[in-house]
Motif scaffolding. Sequence first.
Motif, PDB file in Angstrom:
ATOM      1  N   ARG A   8       0.833  -1.200   0.000  1.00  0.00           N
ATOM      2  CA  ARG A   8       0.000   0.000   0.000  1.00  0.00           C
ATOM      3  C   ARG A   8       0.866   1.247   0.000  1.00  0.00           C
ATOM      4  O   ARG A   8       1.895   1.314   0.687  1.00  0.00           O
ATOM      5  CB  ARG A   8      -0.896   0.025   1.251  1.00  0.00           C
ATOM      6  CG  ARG A   8      -1.980  -1.026   1.297  1.00  0.00           C
ATOM      7  CD  ARG A   8      -3.083  -0.757   0.281  1.00  0.00           C
ATOM      8  NE  ARG A   8      -3.780   0.498   0.505  1.00  0.00           N
ATOM      9  CZ  ARG A   8      -4.854   0.621   1.289  1.00  0.00           C
ATOM     10  NH1 ARG A   8      -5.317  -0.426   1.963  1.00  0.00           N
ATOM     11  NH2 ARG A   8      -5.471   1.779   1.404  1.00  0.00           N
ATOM     12  N   ASN A   9       0.437   2.264  -0.735  1.00  0.00           N
ATOM     13  CA  ASN A   9       1.087   3.561  -0.635  1.00  0.00           C
ATOM     14  C   ASN A   9       0.701   4.177   0.707  1.00  0.00           C
ATOM     15  O   ASN A   9      -0.456   4.081   1.136  1.00  0.00           O
ATOM     16  CB  ASN A   9       0.662   4.469  -1.783  1.00  0.00           C
ATOM     17  CG  ASN A   9       1.142   3.953  -3.120  1.00  0.00           C
ATOM     18  OD1 ASN A   9       2.170   3.280  -3.195  1.00  0.00           O
ATOM     19  ND2 ASN A   9       0.406   4.231  -4.181  1.00  0.00           N
TER      20      ASN A   9
ATOM     21  N   ARG B  82      -1.018   0.377 -13.185  1.00  0.00           N
ATOM     22  CA  ARG B  82      -1.379   0.762 -11.824  1.00  0.00           C
ATOM     23  C   ARG B  82      -0.635   2.039 -11.421  1.00  0.00           C
ATOM     24  O   ARG B  82       0.371   2.383 -12.038  1.00  0.00           O
ATOM     25  CB  ARG B  82      -1.040  -0.373 -10.849  1.00  0.00           C
ATOM     26  CG  ARG B  82      -1.912  -1.606 -10.994  1.00  0.00           C
ATOM     27  CD  ARG B  82      -1.450  -2.697 -10.048  1.00  0.00           C
ATOM     28  NE  ARG B  82      -0.090  -3.150 -10.345  1.00  0.00           N
ATOM     29  CZ  ARG B  82       0.635  -3.919  -9.546  1.00  0.00           C
ATOM     30  NH1 ARG B  82       0.136  -4.305  -8.385  1.00  0.00           N
ATOM     31  NH2 ARG B  82       1.854  -4.294  -9.896  1.00  0.00           N
ATOM     32  N   PRO B  83      -1.125   2.751 -10.388  1.00  0.00           N
ATOM     33  CA  PRO B  83      -0.401   3.950  -9.938  1.00  0.00           C
ATOM     34  C   PRO B  83       1.063   3.643  -9.673  1.00  0.00           C
ATOM     35  O   PRO B  83       1.407   2.639  -9.046  1.00  0.00           O
ATOM     36  CB  PRO B  83      -1.134   4.319  -8.629  1.00  0.00           C
ATOM     37  CG  PRO B  83      -2.526   3.819  -8.839  1.00  0.00           C
ATOM     38  CD  PRO B  83      -2.381   2.542  -9.636  1.00  0.00           C
TER      39      PRO B  83
ATOM     40  N   GLN C 214       5.480   0.657  -4.688  1.00  0.00           N
ATOM     41  CA  GLN C 214       4.994   1.197  -3.422  1.00  0.00           C
ATOM     42  C   GLN C 214       5.704   2.505  -3.119  1.00  0.00           C
ATOM     43  O   GLN C 214       6.925   2.598  -3.253  1.00  0.00           O
ATOM     44  CB  GLN C 214       5.237   0.201  -2.288  1.00  0.00           C
ATOM     45  CG  GLN C 214       4.712   0.662  -0.942  1.00  0.00           C
ATOM     46  CD  GLN C 214       5.080  -0.283   0.189  1.00  0.00           C
ATOM     47  OE1 GLN C 214       6.057  -1.027   0.086  1.00  0.00           O
ATOM     48  NE2 GLN C 214       4.308  -0.283   1.262  1.00  0.00           N
TER      49      GLN C 214
ATOM     50  N   LEU D  99      -3.274  10.159  -7.528  1.00  0.00           N
ATOM     51  CA  LEU D  99      -3.775   9.805  -6.200  1.00  0.00           C
ATOM     52  C   LEU D  99      -5.272  10.031  -6.033  1.00  0.00           C
ATOM     53  O   LEU D  99      -5.819   9.747  -4.959  1.00  0.00           O
ATOM     54  CB  LEU D  99      -3.026  10.608  -5.128  1.00  0.00           C
ATOM     55  CG  LEU D  99      -1.515  10.365  -5.013  1.00  0.00           C
ATOM     56  CD1 LEU D  99      -0.927  11.223  -3.894  1.00  0.00           C
ATOM     57  CD2 LEU D  99      -1.214   8.897  -4.770  1.00  0.00           C
ATOM     58  N   ARG D 100      -5.945  10.535  -7.069  1.00  0.00           N
ATOM     59  CA  ARG D 100      -7.358  10.898  -6.898  1.00  0.00           C
ATOM     60  C   ARG D 100      -8.245   9.680  -6.652  1.00  0.00           C
ATOM     61  O   ARG D 100      -9.158   9.723  -5.835  1.00  0.00           O
ATOM     62  CB  ARG D 100      -7.843  11.683  -8.111  1.00  0.00           C
ATOM     63  CG  ARG D 100      -7.235  13.078  -8.166  1.00  0.00           C
ATOM     64  CD  ARG D 100      -7.673  13.873  -9.370  1.00  0.00           C
ATOM     65  NE  ARG D 100      -6.929  15.129  -9.459  1.00  0.00           N
ATOM     66  CZ  ARG D 100      -7.017  15.989 -10.460  1.00  0.00           C
ATOM     67  NH1 ARG D 100      -7.844  15.732 -11.481  1.00  0.00           N
ATOM     68  NH2 ARG D 100      -6.296  17.105 -10.465  1.00  0.00           N
ATOM     69  N   ASP D 101      -7.992   8.604  -7.374  1.00  0.00           N
ATOM     70  CA  ASP D 101      -8.817   7.403  -7.213  1.00  0.00           C
ATOM     71  C   ASP D 101      -8.276   6.468  -6.142  1.00  0.00           C
ATOM     72  O   ASP D 101      -9.038   5.711  -5.538  1.00  0.00           O
ATOM     73  CB  ASP D 101      -8.924   6.649  -8.546  1.00  0.00           C
ATOM     74  CG  ASP D 101      -9.672   7.448  -9.599  1.00  0.00           C
ATOM     75  OD1 ASP D 101     -10.558   8.235  -9.209  1.00  0.00           O
ATOM     76  OD2 ASP D 101      -9.360   7.297 -10.794  1.00  0.00           O
ATOM     77  N   GLN D 102      -6.962   6.486  -5.926  1.00  0.00           N
ATOM     78  CA  GLN D 102      -6.354   5.594  -4.945  1.00  0.00           C
ATOM     79  C   GLN D 102      -5.408   6.391  -4.045  1.00  0.00           C
ATOM     80  O   GLN D 102      -4.189   6.317  -4.185  1.00  0.00           O
ATOM     81  CB  GLN D 102      -5.601   4.464  -5.652  1.00  0.00           C
ATOM     82  CG  GLN D 102      -6.502   3.559  -6.481  1.00  0.00           C
ATOM     83  CD  GLN D 102      -5.741   2.388  -7.074  1.00  0.00           C
ATOM     84  OE1 GLN D 102      -4.969   1.725  -6.405  1.00  0.00           O
ATOM     85  NE2 GLN D 102      -5.961   2.133  -8.350  1.00  0.00           N
TER      86      GLN D 102
ATOM     87  N   SER E 200      -4.577  -5.241   4.139  1.00  0.00           N
ATOM     88  CA  SER E 200      -3.492  -4.873   3.228  1.00  0.00           C
ATOM     89  C   SER E 200      -2.422  -5.956   3.192  1.00  0.00           C
ATOM     90  O   SER E 200      -1.838  -6.230   2.135  1.00  0.00           O
ATOM     91  CB  SER E 200      -2.871  -3.538   3.668  1.00  0.00           C
ATOM     92  OG  SER E 200      -3.823  -2.497   3.642  1.00  0.00           O
TER      93      SER E 200
ATOM     94  N   SER F 228      -3.735  -8.831   1.141  1.00  0.00           N
ATOM     95  CA  SER F 228      -3.687  -8.432  -0.271  1.00  0.00           C
ATOM     96  C   SER F 228      -2.255  -8.508  -0.804  1.00  0.00           C
ATOM     97  O   SER F 228      -2.019  -8.923  -1.944  1.00  0.00           O
ATOM     98  CB  SER F 228      -4.230  -7.005  -0.417  1.00  0.00           C
ATOM     99  OG  SER F 228      -4.075  -6.533  -1.733  1.00  0.00           O
TER     100      SER F 228
END
Length: 739
Positions: free
Chosen positions: A23-24, A148-149, A154, A191-194, A461, A464
């Motif tokens: 996770r970020n 992915r972002p 990470q 970062l808007r969605d995640q 997390s 995941s």
Amino acid sequence: MAAVDVQNTAFLQAVSFVNHTNRNLFLTGKAGTGKTTFLKYIQQHSYKKMAVAAPTGVAAMNAGGTTLHSLFWLPFGMYIEDYELAWDDHDSHIYNRRRLFGKVKLTKQRRALLQEIDLLVIDEVSMLRADTLDAIDTILKNVRRDARPFGGLQVLFIGDMYQLPPVVREQEREVMSRYYPSPFFFDAKVLRDQPPVLLELKKIYRQSEQTFIDILNDIRNNCCTSEQLDVLNTYYNPDFMPAKDDPYVTLTTHNHRADAINKRELEALPEQTVTLEAKVSKDFPETLYPAEVELRLKVGAQVMFIRNDSGDERRYYNGKIGYVKHIDSTGDVLMVEFKDGTDAVTVKREEWENIRYRYDKVQDRVEEEVLGTFAQFPLRLAWAITIHKSQGLTFDKAIIDAGASFAAGQVYVALSRLRKLDGLVLHSRIPSHSIRTDRQVADFSKATPADEDMPKILEASQRSYLGHILLHSFKWDRLVEASQGVLTDLESRNIADQAAAYEFLQTLSIACRAQREVADKFRNQLNGLLNKEGESDYVKIHERTEKAVAWFLPRIEDDLITALDAHIAAWTIKKRTKKYVEELKGLYVDFKRKKEQLTQCLIIAEALAKGDALQEVMGKAERLNAIEIKAEELPENIGKPKVVKGETKRISFDLFQAGKSIDDIATERGLTRNTIIGHLLDFIGRGVEAHQLMDAGKLDTARKVVQQNPGKPSSVLKAMLGNEVEYIEIRIAQASLTR
């Protein structure tokens, strides 16, 4: 480094988020809550391959890393991904996606680094602009071939958004406002969605005075009362002049003001001025200079240390105020004394390094390559310093002289440098409008999860992340790209038997693509099992994984590793093949690592199926973060007689039994000390005693912690034991208990 404060739950949770999830994370906290301590801890206690960077050169030097612009080869200017460029030059400072990739020159080594790092740490993130973060995201997605972002990388953001904001030039402000709600990093499109998980360090180590802590908190939260403002302004004393031996430092807003105060005070001293030159070696740009190139001092000058003591005694810290007592005639040594009763210290030049990160494929680790050094006394004149440069420092006494030019964040930064209110003097009153907090920052900070929700978020997390590890173990894209890359490069080479080599590489590339087709189908099945509603069926996941690994391992061994082994051996003795063979050896390491990945992922799947404690499974997962190819498996040894499995450990054991020390065995075998100790671990209780491998006192301490914390991963045990006990010593303690 001392042992971690095990009562600081947020700190330990942050460690787990970094080491045991993908996770970020945005780690924030008020001034003095240990953000810098956390960064240094992660640098020393993470298994992940990481790079540390910061928005500015000074911040990068303080973090022990590099600048973001240097790491990603970013051009200076504003990045707007889909900006329509004009024909003239009035928008030459703006970069869209096409212009960005026209400027960013990514060599093979730079691509390898960005593809292989597991963790990007960005320190002092309050100064990071949203468009810069989007440019980084664009580069990573392209290099890592992942939508992915950040291309699946990470990112750990560290900083305090209530401190110094990003710099936006006037010519950029209007354009930027059309694409971004604010210039802060959290408004980046990526970062808007995640958005990252927000975790706040709350335990304050710098201040202990509750009244002062409450005032600082309310300034941050935009709710400072008039009564609190009155308390602060009781310290207003515009005519205050400290005594010559009273270590006050003036915090001001501009460099020229700080320089003028320091120059005036230095000139007032009767002694002769001595100029101490910095020693700059090789590549160390001026923008990164962490200290004055020409440090002008006199005996009696008030100075401040600008880094912690690197020695074992820790005689001074970053921000400690002292006075020059003596300057050696050679200019290489000086003495600083203090007014707090501590002993005077002898100070020599300290060395800062300008580093570049590089990826070592064989060792599977990110290394720091020193490009140049800057050696200077870790001191600066300290009658005055700018608020900007005071960030991260701690003072006992300070005069805040900001006039009417207070900006959002500056009041908080300046005040929070102090330990206590009674060390404060104001040369100008603090008006109510100067303690405003940016609305976007306040709104963003409200997204911090409740303390009681954090354990659930962390566990989800971690599960995941384990699923991500299993899925990534069956990702074949890198092998396909690497084999195809060697094949493509071969076309431009002039080597012996080129046609035969080309035919072999075609066959090898076809085998990689065929394996990828099967791997992709299995990944889809595995993804479905991992993401089905309700709890994952780990028994079924293990069964499927076991069958998949059993299918892949012999094919990797026979079709890829053995075939390439023979080809390297045959072409090594041919003419004009040196560079070609080196590329083949790199490919060989990729194949070996994939085989080891599959073996390790099966261990994780089995542990999950057995219902092992999550922390114990995470400990097993740590091994996948850096898979080192053993010395006897290195490409340099291809064609030499193979060491039978287990024989290399037996060789080390026999040498140990013959009376040789661990260091002697390591030298003789061309291996590291820890590798030899790893060999001898297998023989604890069978001819080797644990106390022969480590200090008996440390062994007893480590054994007690291991016994009291069954199933805890080694990183958690390390946090409890502190820097005195190494990871290999934890393994020794564990082995001595189980045998």
